[in-house]
Each structure stands twice: as C-alpha cells, then as structure tokens.
Design a protein around this motif. Structure first.
Motif, mmCIF file in Angstrom:
data_model
loop_
_atom_site.group_PDB
_atom_site.id
_atom_site.type_symbol
_atom_site.label_atom_id
_atom_site.label_comp_id
_atom_site.label_asym_id
_atom_site.label_seq_id
_atom_site.Cartn_x
_atom_site.Cartn_y
_atom_site.Cartn_z
ATOM 1 N N UNK A 158 25.168 39.978 -20.348
ATOM 2 C CA UNK A 158 25.966 39.286 -21.366
ATOM 3 C C UNK A 158 25.316 39.332 -22.741
ATOM 4 N N UNK A 159 24.003 39.536 -22.795
ATOM 5 C CA UNK A 159 23.279 39.506 -24.073
ATOM 6 C C UNK A 159 22.954 40.901 -24.608
ATOM 7 N N UNK A 160 23.400 41.934 -23.924
ATOM 8 C CA UNK A 160 23.128 43.299 -24.373
ATOM 9 C C UNK A 160 24.427 44.089 -24.432
ATOM 10 N N UNK A 161 24.476 45.072 -25.296
ATOM 11 C CA UNK A 161 25.702 45.859 -25.470
ATOM 12 C C UNK A 161 25.728 47.115 -24.616
ATOM 13 N N UNK A 162 24.552 47.695 -24.333
ATOM 14 C CA UNK A 162 24.532 49.015 -23.707
ATOM 15 C C UNK A 162 23.997 49.006 -22.278
ATOM 16 N N UNK A 163 23.568 47.849 -21.789
ATOM 17 C CA UNK A 163 23.134 47.790 -20.379
ATOM 18 C C UNK A 163 24.366 47.509 -19.535
ATOM 19 N N UNK A 164 24.889 48.567 -18.945
ATOM 20 C CA UNK A 164 26.107 48.479 -18.149
ATOM 21 C C UNK A 164 25.996 49.399 -16.939
ATOM 22 N N UNK A 165 26.588 48.987 -15.822
ATOM 23 C CA UNK A 165 26.644 49.829 -14.636
ATOM 24 C C UNK A 165 27.717 49.303 -13.702
ATOM 25 N N UNK A 166 28.198 50.160 -12.836
ATOM 26 C CA UNK A 166 29.218 49.791 -11.861
ATOM 27 C C UNK A 166 28.562 49.297 -10.579
ATOM 28 N N UNK A 167 29.331 48.549 -9.794
ATOM 29 C CA UNK A 167 28.784 47.973 -8.564
ATOM 30 C C UNK A 167 28.268 49.049 -7.617
ATOM 31 N N UNK A 178 15.045 54.542 -11.503
ATOM 32 C CA UNK A 178 15.419 55.699 -12.313
ATOM 33 C C UNK A 178 16.892 55.662 -12.701
ATOM 34 N N UNK A 179 17.447 54.440 -12.756
ATOM 35 C CA UNK A 179 18.813 54.237 -13.242
ATOM 36 C C UNK A 179 18.888 52.836 -13.823
ATOM 37 N N UNK A 180 19.873 52.605 -14.686
ATOM 38 C CA UNK A 180 20.031 51.273 -15.282
ATOM 39 C C UNK A 180 20.306 50.230 -14.212
ATOM 40 N N UNK A 181 21.136 50.581 -13.231
ATOM 41 C CA UNK A 181 21.468 49.627 -12.177
ATOM 42 C C UNK A 181 20.218 49.185 -11.434
ATOM 43 N N UNK A 182 19.389 50.151 -11.042
ATOM 44 C CA UNK A 182 18.152 49.809 -10.339
ATOM 45 C C UNK A 182 17.187 49.068 -11.260
#
Length: 249
Positions: A158-167, A178-182
């Motif tokens: 909620x506090x960042x614009x570019x940290x996004x990933x799908x379930x 080695x991924x944003x989700x992880x």
C-alpha cells in the motif's frame, strides 16, 4: 496440566470477536462441542446457550452491534462481557492501566497459566503477532505486539507504487529471493522470525504455547519446542466467565 474447575453453566457460548473474524466456541460443561468462524452466529447448530461470554477487540460501536445481533438470537441467555482487569483467575496484569491490555491477550495469558502451570511465553500469530510472558506464579510480565505476515505484506504494497505481484507468483524457492513476490513474502517472514528468535533468546527456559494461524509454522521454522492450543482464547474466556458467574451467585 492445571486443575479443572466445575463449570457453573451447562451450556456456554464464547464469542471471540477479533479484528478480521468472529470465533464461536460452544461448551457443554467443560467439553468443547464445536468451533466455528463467521460474522454471524451459525444458526444450524441447534445449540442454545445458558450463558454467553463475550470478548471483543473491536470498536465500541461494532461490538455493540454484534452484541445486539447475538442477544436477539438468544434473548433468554445470560450475558457476560469480559474485560481485562488487574487480577483474575490467579493471574495479575502487568499493565498500569489493565483495561488497555487487549482482552484476547489477557484471556490467552490466563488460559496458558492454568493449563501449563509453568513459566510461559504465549504467542498468538494472526492479524498481528502478539507475545506475552507470564511466570509460574501467575504474574504477567508484559509482552509485545507486531504486525502479522499479511499485515506486513499489505502495508508494504500500500505504501509503494512499483512493488506488485500476482498471487500465483508467490512460490517457494531456494536461496536468496529472485522475484518481487518472494522478496516480499520471504522478507516479511524473516522479520517475524527474527522478532520471535530474539524473544526466545531472552526466555529459553520458558514453555512456549502458541495459537493463531501462523504461530506454529513460524516457531516450527525456528525449531522451538512448543504446544499448540488453537482454542486458547476461548478456554481463557471460559475460566474468567465462570469466575465472574461464581462471584455473582
């Protein structure tokens, strides 16, 4: 295990209203008949309580609405609203203002003390990770509240614009993420593990009792010996509610 007290009511319903869900626990004497979660009482159980023990960490307004809904369902049941106090069931509260200790934490401490009868660290890991310490004499020494895993992840997103990933990107992997989700999910988990590990270093000889959806997995990853008691808050509510009824009769 601690001594068992004779119930003062044949049928008891404990309503544990947490931040994200409501847990209903039905007792017949000292036996737990069933446990269910939901926003309203499950009407298909055929269970009619003699007394209702109500413990809520929700706002006064939301607690009042829930109280009214359940009382309308059981207009003839006795009602006891549980609040944190300076002393109950042989346990003293560490808070200078005892009523400000969350009722869920207070009931968990009381249940753990009566069930274990040793120096105890109580961990409740759900929406928040709550840790309380109580010694074998029944003295609550204090505790901590930290964000739970989901809360940490949601706050970061909620506090960042570019940290996004799908379930479906949340997968288990080896080595550094080695991924944003992880990076997010494992980073939050490491923060929670570090918090609990520091507490364990301070109280290594204490018995650890855990409740809440994430507690067993987190402490299991640290290799901490523990006892899992999923109905801890309800058991504490039963003890405190019964004591109050005895005092009123």
């Amino acid at each position: 295990m601690g001594e068992k007290l004779v119930s003062v009511a044949a049928r008891v319903l404990v309503v544990d209203a947490g931040n994200t869900s409501i847990k209903f626990t039905a007792f017949e004497g000292e036996q737990v008949l069933w446990v269910q979660r939901g926003e309203g009482f499950p009407t298909d159980t055929g269970f009619a309580p003699d007394v209702i023990y109500f413990a809520s960490v929700r706002s006064k307004e939301l607690s009042a609405l829930l109280h009214a809904d359940i009382q309308a369902e059981f207009p003839h049941s006795e009602w006891v609203t549980l609040t944190s106090q300076a002393f109950a069931c042989g346990v003293s509260n560490a808070y200078i203002e005892p009523e400000r200790l969350g009722i869920d934490r207070w009931l968990g401490v009381i249940a753990a003390h009566h069930l274990v009868k040793e120096d105890v660290v109580v961990v409740d890991a759900g929406t928040a990770i709550k840790v309380d310490v109580v010694n074998k004499e029944g003295v609550h020494l204090g505790g901590y509240i930290a964000p739970g895993l989901v809360m940490m992840e949601e706050s970061l997103l909620s506090k960042t614009a570019r940290i996004r990933y799908a379930a479906d990107e949340v997968v288990v992997g080896d080595g550094l993420p080695n991924s944003t989700a992880r990076a997010v999910t494992e980073g939050c988990r490491e923060m929670a593990l570090g918090f609990l590990e520091r507490i364990h270093h301070r109280y290594p000889e204490f018995k650890w009792v855990v409740t809440g959806g994430d507690a067993q997995a987190l402490l299991g990853a640290l290799g901490i010996s523990l006892e899992s008691l999923p109905n801890l808050v309800a058991l504490g509510a039963k003890l405190v509610g019964d004591e109050e009824l005895r005092g009123n009769k």
